[in-house]
Design a protein around this motif. Structure first.
Motif, mmCIF file in Angstrom:
data_model
loop_
_atom_site.group_PDB
_atom_site.id
_atom_site.type_symbol
_atom_site.label_atom_id
_atom_site.label_comp_id
_atom_site.label_asym_id
_atom_site.label_seq_id
_atom_site.Cartn_x
_atom_site.Cartn_y
_atom_site.Cartn_z
ATOM 1 N N ARG A 150 0.872 -1.298 -0.344
ATOM 2 C CA ARG A 150 -0.194 -0.361 -0.227
ATOM 3 C C ARG A 150 0.995 0.935 -0.066
ATOM 4 N NH1 ARG A 150 -3.843 -0.466 5.685
ATOM 5 N NH2 ARG A 150 -4.828 -2.893 4.151
ATOM 6 N N CYS A 151 0.363 1.897 -0.920
ATOM 7 C CA CYS A 151 1.380 2.965 -1.227
ATOM 8 C C CYS A 151 1.148 4.213 0.037
ATOM 9 C CB CYS A 151 0.897 4.256 -2.537
ATOM 10 S SG CYS A 151 1.601 5.383 -2.692
ATOM 11 N N ASN A 152 2.091 4.995 0.136
ATOM 12 C CA ASN A 152 2.058 5.806 1.916
ATOM 13 C C ASN A 152 0.694 6.934 1.872
ATOM 14 O OD1 ASN A 152 2.927 4.882 3.383
ATOM 15 N ND2 ASN A 152 4.841 6.311 3.926
ATOM 16 N N HIS A 153 0.499 8.014 -0.151
ATOM 17 C CA HIS A 153 -0.156 8.520 -0.768
ATOM 18 C C HIS A 153 -1.390 8.002 -0.037
ATOM 19 C CE1 HIS A 153 -1.859 11.849 -3.580
ATOM 20 N NE2 HIS A 153 -1.959 11.957 -2.693
ATOM 21 N N LYS A 154 -1.954 7.168 -1.019
ATOM 22 C CA LYS A 154 -3.661 6.965 -0.817
ATOM 23 C C LYS A 154 -4.162 5.596 -1.292
ATOM 24 C CE LYS A 154 -4.636 11.499 -1.269
ATOM 25 N NZ LYS A 154 -5.742 12.223 0.486
ATOM 26 N N GLY A 155 -3.030 4.424 -0.213
ATOM 27 C CA GLY A 155 -3.674 3.256 -0.723
ATOM 28 C C GLY A 155 -3.302 2.555 -2.256
ATOM 29 N N GLY A 156 -2.921 3.193 -2.914
ATOM 30 C CA GLY A 156 -2.470 2.660 -4.287
ATOM 31 C C GLY A 156 -1.456 1.450 -4.330
ATOM 32 N N PRO A 157 -2.242 0.125 -4.959
ATOM 33 C CA PRO A 157 -1.467 -0.803 -5.441
ATOM 34 C C PRO A 157 0.312 -0.920 -5.343
ATOM 35 C CG PRO A 157 -2.083 -0.599 -7.229
ATOM 36 C CD PRO A 157 -2.749 0.532 -6.409
ATOM 37 N N MET A 170 7.795 2.889 -8.901
ATOM 38 C CA MET A 170 6.924 4.056 -8.690
ATOM 39 C C MET A 170 5.012 3.826 -8.575
ATOM 40 S SD MET A 170 6.278 7.036 -12.024
ATOM 41 C CE MET A 170 7.413 7.491 -12.209
ATOM 42 N N CYS A 171 4.444 4.157 -7.888
ATOM 43 C CA CYS A 171 2.972 4.173 -7.814
ATOM 44 C C CYS A 171 1.907 4.381 -9.379
ATOM 45 C CB CYS A 171 2.525 5.120 -6.512
ATOM 46 S SG CYS A 171 0.566 5.018 -6.061
ATOM 47 N N PRO A 172 1.550 3.669 -9.275
ATOM 48 C CA PRO A 172 1.217 3.281 -10.361
ATOM 49 C C PRO A 172 -0.540 4.569 -10.052
ATOM 50 C CG PRO A 172 -0.462 1.367 -9.188
ATOM 51 C CD PRO A 172 1.082 2.164 -8.488
ATOM 52 N N TRP A 173 -0.768 5.010 -8.907
ATOM 53 C CA TRP A 173 -1.761 5.906 -9.129
ATOM 54 C C TRP A 173 -1.807 7.303 -9.002
ATOM 55 C CZ3 TRP A 173 -5.728 4.297 -4.672
ATOM 56 C CH2 TRP A 173 -6.345 2.893 -4.998
ATOM 57 N N HIS A 174 -0.275 8.055 -8.496
ATOM 58 C CA HIS A 174 -0.135 9.408 -8.838
ATOM 59 C C HIS A 174 0.961 9.367 -8.485
ATOM 60 C CE1 HIS A 174 -3.865 9.523 -6.450
ATOM 61 N NE2 HIS A 174 -4.251 9.598 -7.738
ATOM 62 N N ALA A 175 2.145 8.293 -8.783
ATOM 63 C CA ALA A 175 3.986 8.248 -9.140
ATOM 64 C C ALA A 175 3.955 8.354 -7.911
ATOM 65 C CB ALA A 175 3.931 9.727 -10.735
ATOM 66 N N TRP A 176 4.078 8.709 -6.780
ATOM 67 C CA TRP A 176 5.347 8.544 -5.604
ATOM 68 C C TRP A 176 6.207 6.944 -5.690
ATOM 69 C CZ3 TRP A 176 3.309 9.821 -0.310
ATOM 70 C CH2 TRP A 176 2.805 11.217 0.249
ATOM 71 N N GLU A 177 6.918 7.622 -5.519
ATOM 72 C CA GLU A 177 8.387 6.305 -5.909
ATOM 73 C C GLU A 177 8.984 5.655 -4.298
ATOM 74 O OE1 GLU A 177 10.552 6.521 -9.461
ATOM 75 O OE2 GLU A 177 10.182 8.731 -8.783
HETATM 76 S S1 FES Z 1 -1.685 6.349 -4.090
HETATM 77 FE FE1 FES Z 1 0.733 6.429 -4.276
HETATM 78 S S2 FES Z 1 1.143 7.873 -4.948
HETATM 79 FE FE2 FES Z 1 -0.411 8.637 -4.458
#
Ligand code: FES
Length: 368
Positions: free
Chosen positions: A43-50, A62-69
């Motif tokens: 789970r990404c720290n931002h919004k939980g992206g896979p 790189m998170c597929p949702w909004h590109a946090w790495e």
């Molecule tokens: S949920 Fe991963 S970058 Fe937004």
């Protein structure tokens, strides 16, 4: 309870990585980097992206949702963002295959970020009605032309200020440099967030005044559009796609950002399809949570074969009936707004079944 688990043989896992697995309530993403299996929280720290679905470049995924790495080795963000981290899990290659310990080797670290101003919504206090006009016609700012939709919008705002005692704002989309929607909703319902991910990360994107007016400042929204090939303008649609993040809050969080607000429309064109344009506008703004006065739009079109646009401009400019109609439209909108409940914060739940997304983290989803 955390424990070591046998994941499979090396060959079996090489055929699958990267992939996610859930063990002992942990959600883990398994990668293979420089000959070694690596496991981090999925789970990404931002919004939980896979994270297991992200692109891998070097040691970073790189998170597929909004590109946090995040590093698949350390779980940390890249240099400069390395206070942020997802958990890492021990992985061992043994004679009988690959083993993983669900007791994290390093923990998740969440950096506290200042809330975006758009997330801080305050109840509406007392005061005169507030009317925002949104002009959606495009034109050359250096060599402007006369726009019939703008003309009637300005007439409506003028009437709101002079006859109704309203505070008014005019937002011209053509003056705002804003990016097109990147379609995060098409990745996953929960990938479309409030505020819009573009607004959050791109300080040069200029749609914020529109968002702020819609969810916070305005009581009445007047949208003015020309008819372009039977549709609202391209700038209108560019804005509307970016407003998906308001509508989507209902879908994913039962969270209604629009309460006790009224929308009305001004539609003009040299050619026809007023009813088609109005239908699209009414549907979309209803989905955002706006309500409409009786007779919620005014319109002018001289028909399919009226290619003499200069006469169209002249007609609208000289039409006292259309100017009066613009004033009456905003009058009906303000009158309706005065009857609506004021109590409560602008951001609150609302009963609306039938259009719900799956929960992002089902019960028992674990930490990883
Ligand atoms: S949920 Fe991963 S970058 Fe937004």
């Amino acid at each position: 309870m955390c424990a070591w688990h046998h994941l499979g043989t090396r060959e079996e896992l090489l055929a699958r990585v990267p992939f996610a697995l859930k063990l002992d309530r942990q959600q883990v993403a398994l990668f293979h980097h420089e000959g070694v299996f690596r496991a981090i929280g999925n789970r990404c720290n931002h919004k939980g992206g896979p994270l297991c679905e992200g692109q891998v470049r070097g040691e970073f995924v790189m998170c597929p949702w909004h590109a946090w790495e995040y590093s698949v080795v350390t779980g940390k963000g890249p240099p400069g963002y390395d206070e942020e981290a997802v958990p890492t899990f021990p992985v061992e290659e043994r004679a009988d295959g690959i083993w993983l310990d669900t007791d994290p080797r390093t923990p998740r670290r969440l950096v506290k970020h200042d809330p975006h101003p758009l997330t801080v919504l305050t109840p509406r206090g007392d005061g005169p009605p507030r009317v925002v006009g949104i002009s959606t016609t495009g034109m050359d700012a250096v060599n402007p032309r006369l726009s019939t939709s703008d003309l009637l919008l300005e007439a409506a705002l003028g009437h709101a200020a002079s006859a109704l005692g309203a505070e008014t704002r005019l937002l011209r989309l053509r003056d705002l440099a804003f990016r097109a929607c990147e379609g995060n909703y098409s990745k996953a319902a929960h990938a479309c967030t409030w505020p819009c991910a573009i607004t959050e990360r791109d300080p040069d994107d200029q749609l914020t005044p529109v968002y702020e007016a819609l969810v916070q400042w305005a009581d009445v929204v007047l949208v003015a559009t020309p008819i372009r090939w039977g549709q609202a303008s391209s700038l209108y649609h560019r804005m509307a796609e970016r407003l998906n993040c308001i509508q989507n809050q209902m879908t994913i969080h039962n969270r209604c950002l629009i309460h006790s607000k009224v929308a009305a429309f001004i539609i003009t064109g040299g050619q026809d399809n007023v009813q088609g344009v109005a239908g699209g506008l009414l549907t979309f703004w209803a989905e955002l949570g706006f309500v409409f006065p009786q007779f919620p739009f005014i319109a002018h079109s001289r028909g399919w074969d009226a290619e003499d646009m200069e006469n169209n401009v002249r007609d609208v400019r000289q039409s006292s009936a259309l100017h009066a109609a613009a004033g009456e439209l905003v009058g009906r909108a303000v009158e309706l707004w005065r009857t609506l409940p004021r109590a409560g914060t602008p951001d609150r739940p609302m009963e609306r079944s039938g259009r719900k997304a799956q929960p992002l983290f089902p019960a028992g989803g674990g930490e990883g």
